[in-house]
Design a protein around this motif. Sequence first.
Motif, PDB file in Angstrom:
ATOM      1  N   GLU A 198       0.521  -0.941   0.018  1.00 56.18           N
ATOM      2  CA  GLU A 198       0.028   0.063  -0.348  1.00 56.18           C
ATOM      3  C   GLU A 198       0.881   0.942  -0.562  1.00 56.18           C
ATOM      4  OE1 GLU A 198      -1.545   1.271   4.414  1.00 56.18           O
ATOM      5  OE2 GLU A 198      -1.796  -1.362   4.246  1.00 56.18           O
ATOM      6  N   ASP A 201       2.525   5.617   4.642  1.00 51.03           N
ATOM      7  CA  ASP A 201       2.212   6.486   5.702  1.00 51.03           C
ATOM      8  C   ASP A 201       2.239   6.519   7.189  1.00 51.03           C
ATOM      9  OD1 ASP A 201       0.239   8.601   6.955  1.00 51.03           O
ATOM     10  OD2 ASP A 201      -0.878   7.291   7.203  1.00 51.03           O
ATOM     11  N   GLU A 203       2.664   8.338   8.995  1.00 39.91           N
ATOM     12  CA  GLU A 203       1.642   8.851  10.553  1.00 39.91           C
ATOM     13  C   GLU A 203       1.734   7.442  11.402  1.00 39.91           C
ATOM     14  OE1 GLU A 203       1.500  11.636  12.015  1.00 39.91           O
ATOM     15  OE2 GLU A 203       2.368  12.728  10.274  1.00 39.91           O
ATOM     16  N   GLN A 204       1.156   6.066  10.065  1.00 38.79           N
ATOM     17  CA  GLN A 204       0.243   5.145  11.412  1.00 38.79           C
ATOM     18  C   GLN A 204       2.109   4.779  11.592  1.00 38.79           C
ATOM     19  OE1 GLN A 204      -0.055   1.265   8.756  1.00 38.79           O
ATOM     20  NE2 GLN A 204       0.825   2.542   7.221  1.00 38.79           N
ATOM     21  N   TYR A 205       2.495   5.142  12.469  1.00 38.32           N
ATOM     22  CA  TYR A 205       3.892   4.236  13.317  1.00 38.32           C
ATOM     23  C   TYR A 205       4.430   5.287  14.127  1.00 38.32           C
ATOM     24  CZ  TYR A 205       4.317   1.683   8.608  1.00 38.32           C
ATOM     25  OH  TYR A 205       4.474   0.568   7.884  1.00 38.32           O
ATOM     26  N   LYS A 206       4.412   4.729  15.147  1.00 33.36           N
ATOM     27  CA  LYS A 206       4.661   5.656  17.144  1.00 33.36           C
ATOM     28  C   LYS A 206       4.837   4.918  17.200  1.00 33.36           C
ATOM     29  CE  LYS A 206       0.526   8.469  15.404  1.00 33.36           C
ATOM     30  NZ  LYS A 206       1.305   9.877  15.536  1.00 33.36           N
ATOM     31  N   THR A 208       5.168   3.080  20.143  1.00 34.63           N
ATOM     32  CA  THR A 208       4.826   2.688  21.149  1.00 34.63           C
ATOM     33  C   THR A 208       6.228   2.174  22.746  1.00 34.63           C
ATOM     34  OG1 THR A 208       4.810   0.648  20.272  1.00 34.63           O
ATOM     35  CG2 THR A 208       3.153   2.117  20.009  1.00 34.63           C
TER      36      THR A 208
END
Length: 257
Positions: A198, A201, A203-206, A208
Amino acid sequence: MKSIWNGAIGFGLVNIPVKMYSATESSTLDLDMLDKGDLSNIRFKRVNEKTGREVKWENIVKGYKLNDRYIILDDEDFEAASPEKSKMFSIQQFVDEEEIDSVYFEAPYFLEPQKNGSDAYSLLLQALKKTGKVGVGTFVLRNKEILGIVKPYQDVLVVNKIRFPEELREYEELDIPVKKAKPNELKMAVSLIDLNSETFDGEQYKDTYSADLLKIIKQKAKGQKLKKVERDDGSDKTIDLMEKLKASLEKSKKNIS
């Protein structure tokens, strides 16, 4: 933000005065090193190896050992080594960014135009966007020559440090397999990649891990006991690749549906 370099971007005969700022910051928790006995802070000191005494910053100089004796260098020596590169990032060529392998990339830096540089800055930014090219050149930062690319990032110009080829290690000493993949396994692996492909993006990785570690710190502060977690060393005792690939494909299909 505090600028870390003031100079200019050389674009043909056009010089764009800029300030450079670090574009990244650490997301890790700031942990202090403490003495286990009384939890006192551990201090690292600059100590003279002969006398054992601490040396103040103003008394520290830099030197290079040549023929068993040190040659001391001062700020004027560093500037004289390559004066044109100390204040100028001269673009030597324009290339497609895809031509530069990802192993070369290091840290990014934002560029801000200085007084009277706004028009030329905007021109270079828009020209790079239109052509899809990046500018390659070198400059000197903190007494070290830097190889980098100038590229647009949204509405700002960025200098991305890249490594010199000689900084990359050889890998011949590593035990790298030369086996050819089995056709059916390769087909399944390609299908798994295609199914999970895909548009990137970020922004979807943080981060954690830091957040989870902070939760543990707060729990310990409250005197709460933590559950013992079984470690997964990442090893896989299953050697049937086809079965693993099939299970992975099924899992991916379920996630999509």
